[in-house]
Design a protein around this motif. Structure first.
Motif, PDB file in Angstrom:
ATOM      1  N   ASP A 167       0.852  -1.180   0.000  1.00 48.78           N
ATOM      2  CA  ASP A 167       0.000   0.000   0.000  1.00 48.78           C
ATOM      3  C   ASP A 167       0.890   1.232   0.000  1.00 48.78           C
ATOM      4  N   PRO A 168       0.319   2.391  -0.377  1.00 47.59           N
ATOM      5  CA  PRO A 168       1.135   3.612  -0.462  1.00 47.59           C
ATOM      6  C   PRO A 168       1.818   4.000   0.855  1.00 47.59           C
ATOM      7  N   TRP A 169       1.251   3.619   1.992  1.00 47.39           N
ATOM      8  CA  TRP A 169       1.807   3.999   3.292  1.00 47.39           C
ATOM      9  C   TRP A 169       2.848   3.008   3.809  1.00 47.39           C
ATOM     10  N   ASP A 170       3.061   1.906   3.132  1.00 46.18           N
ATOM     11  CA  ASP A 170       4.036   0.916   3.582  1.00 46.18           C
ATOM     12  C   ASP A 170       5.452   1.476   3.472  1.00 46.18           C
ATOM     13  N   VAL A 171       6.244   1.273   4.520  1.00 43.50           N
ATOM     14  CA  VAL A 171       7.626   1.752   4.564  1.00 43.50           C
ATOM     15  C   VAL A 171       8.546   0.535   4.557  1.00 43.50           C
ATOM     16  N   PRO A 172       9.403   0.405   3.545  1.00 45.27           N
ATOM     17  CA  PRO A 172      10.299  -0.756   3.506  1.00 45.27           C
ATOM     18  C   PRO A 172      11.441  -0.620   4.514  1.00 45.27           C
ATOM     19  N   VAL A 173      11.983  -1.759   4.914  1.00 39.44           N
ATOM     20  CA  VAL A 173      13.179  -1.769   5.754  1.00 39.44           C
ATOM     21  C   VAL A 173      14.404  -1.743   4.830  1.00 39.44           C
ATOM     22  N   ASP A 174      15.549  -1.383   5.392  1.00 38.79           N
ATOM     23  CA  ASP A 174      16.784  -1.309   4.618  1.00 38.79           C
ATOM     24  C   ASP A 174      17.456  -2.668   4.456  1.00 38.79           C
ATOM     25  N   LEU A 175      17.196  -3.555   5.411  1.00 39.17           N
ATOM     26  CA  LEU A 175      17.861  -4.854   5.457  1.00 39.17           C
ATOM     27  C   LEU A 175      16.917  -5.842   6.123  1.00 39.17           C
ATOM     28  N   VAL A 176      16.929  -7.081   5.648  1.00 33.88           N
ATOM     29  CA  VAL A 176      16.164  -8.156   6.286  1.00 33.88           C
ATOM     30  C   VAL A 176      17.169  -9.205   6.753  1.00 33.88           C
ATOM     31  N   VAL A 177      17.049  -9.612   8.017  1.00 30.77           N
ATOM     32  CA  VAL A 177      17.947 -10.606   8.590  1.00 30.77           C
ATOM     33  C   VAL A 177      17.154 -11.852   8.966  1.00 30.77           C
ATOM     34  N   THR A 178      17.599 -12.993   8.462  1.00 32.76           N
ATOM     35  CA  THR A 178      17.020 -14.288   8.832  1.00 32.76           C
ATOM     36  C   THR A 178      18.160 -15.170   9.355  1.00 32.76           C
ATOM     37  N   GLU A 179      17.820 -16.393   9.728  1.00 33.92           N
ATOM     38  CA  GLU A 179      18.849 -17.320  10.201  1.00 33.92           C
ATOM     39  C   GLU A 179      19.776 -17.778   9.078  1.00 33.92           C
ATOM     40  N   ASP A 180      19.305 -17.730   7.838  1.00 37.08           N
ATOM     41  CA  ASP A 180      20.076 -18.259   6.717  1.00 37.08           C
ATOM     42  C   ASP A 180      20.729 -17.191   5.836  1.00 37.08           C
ATOM     43  N   PHE A 181      20.129 -16.014   5.765  1.00 39.19           N
ATOM     44  CA  PHE A 181      20.626 -15.010   4.832  1.00 39.19           C
ATOM     45  C   PHE A 181      20.177 -13.614   5.251  1.00 39.19           C
ATOM     46  N   LEU A 182      20.783 -12.623   4.593  1.00 37.67           N
ATOM     47  CA  LEU A 182      20.382 -11.222   4.727  1.00 37.67           C
ATOM     48  C   LEU A 182      19.930 -10.784   3.353  1.00 37.67           C
ATOM     49  N   ILE A 183      19.015  -9.844   3.304  1.00 33.07           N
ATOM     50  CA  ILE A 183      18.590  -9.270   2.033  1.00 33.07           C
ATOM     51  C   ILE A 183      18.771  -7.764   2.127  1.00 33.07           C
ATOM     52  N   GLU A 184      19.523  -7.240   1.165  1.00 37.22           N
ATOM     53  CA  GLU A 184      19.737  -5.807   1.104  1.00 37.22           C
ATOM     54  C   GLU A 184      19.700  -5.401  -0.368  1.00 37.22           C
TER      55      GLU A 184
END
Length: 189
Positions: A167-184
């Motif tokens: 939605d238009p008000w959703d704010v993304p994070v800069d980084l996602v951390v899981t047990e297996d990987f990071l997403i940036e």
């Protein structure tokens, strides 16, 4: 093509997260905490905000003492009305069960979201662009829109999807951390 909405995604992933055994949650949480401990953005932070885990979310509470030992306090959220208010906490004795049965600060200095420089964000799901799906109440969306802090989503790897409806008000994070990987930046690292 079948369209899947936020409610369907939320129900499926909450069920999956809730089905984790305590042993699985402990194992996965330890791996996540180790990755978080190595984040340069956390190590350099002067005003880090974390969260108290709820509903079988990854247990990041071991980070609390690490942050307190480094910075002197940890900033934690408290629900007030339809907003999240942030408070600095110097010891875990300053927490009690609050809204939605989540541990919350009982006292401490109120912190303006504009003043934090790092925030860990829980979610039911995240996508590769950093968008998150929460419980649907918008608490974190409103909080994240009021801060320029480095935003880090925390979840189990099965909670990361290719894309989420946004939605238009959703704010993304800069980084996602899981047990297996990071997403940036849309890429696994």
């Amino acid at each position: 093509m079948k369209v899947i909405d936020k409610a369907q995604i939320r129900a499926f992933l909450l069920n999956r997260r809730r089905s984790l055994t305590q042993q699985e949650r402990t194992y996965l949480s330890k791996r996540i905490v180790e990755k978080l401990k190595g984040l340069e953005s956390l190590l350099k932070s002067k005003k880090p905000a974390l969260f108290c885990p709820f509903d079988n979310e990854p247990d990041i509470t071991p980070l609390f003492s690490c942050v307190i030992n480094t910075v002197g306090f940890v900033i934690l959220p408290k629900v007030k009305g339809d907003s999240i208010v942030l408070y600095s906490v110097q010891k875990m004795d300053d927490l009690e069960i609050g809204s939605f049965c989540i541990m919350e600060p009982t006292n401490g200095e109120r912190i303006d979201p504009k003043d934090i420089d790092f925030i860990l964000v829980p979610g039911v799901a995240f996508d590769k662009k950093g968008y998150r799906l929460g419980f649907g109440k918008g608490y974190y969306d409103r909080l994240l829109s009021r801060t320029e802090a480095f935003k880090v989503g925390v979840c189990y790897s099965f909670q990361v999807l290719e894309a989420l409806p946004i939605d238009p008000w959703d704010v993304p994070v800069d980084l996602v951390v899981t047990e297996d990987f990071l997403i940036e930046g849309g890429k696994k690292i």
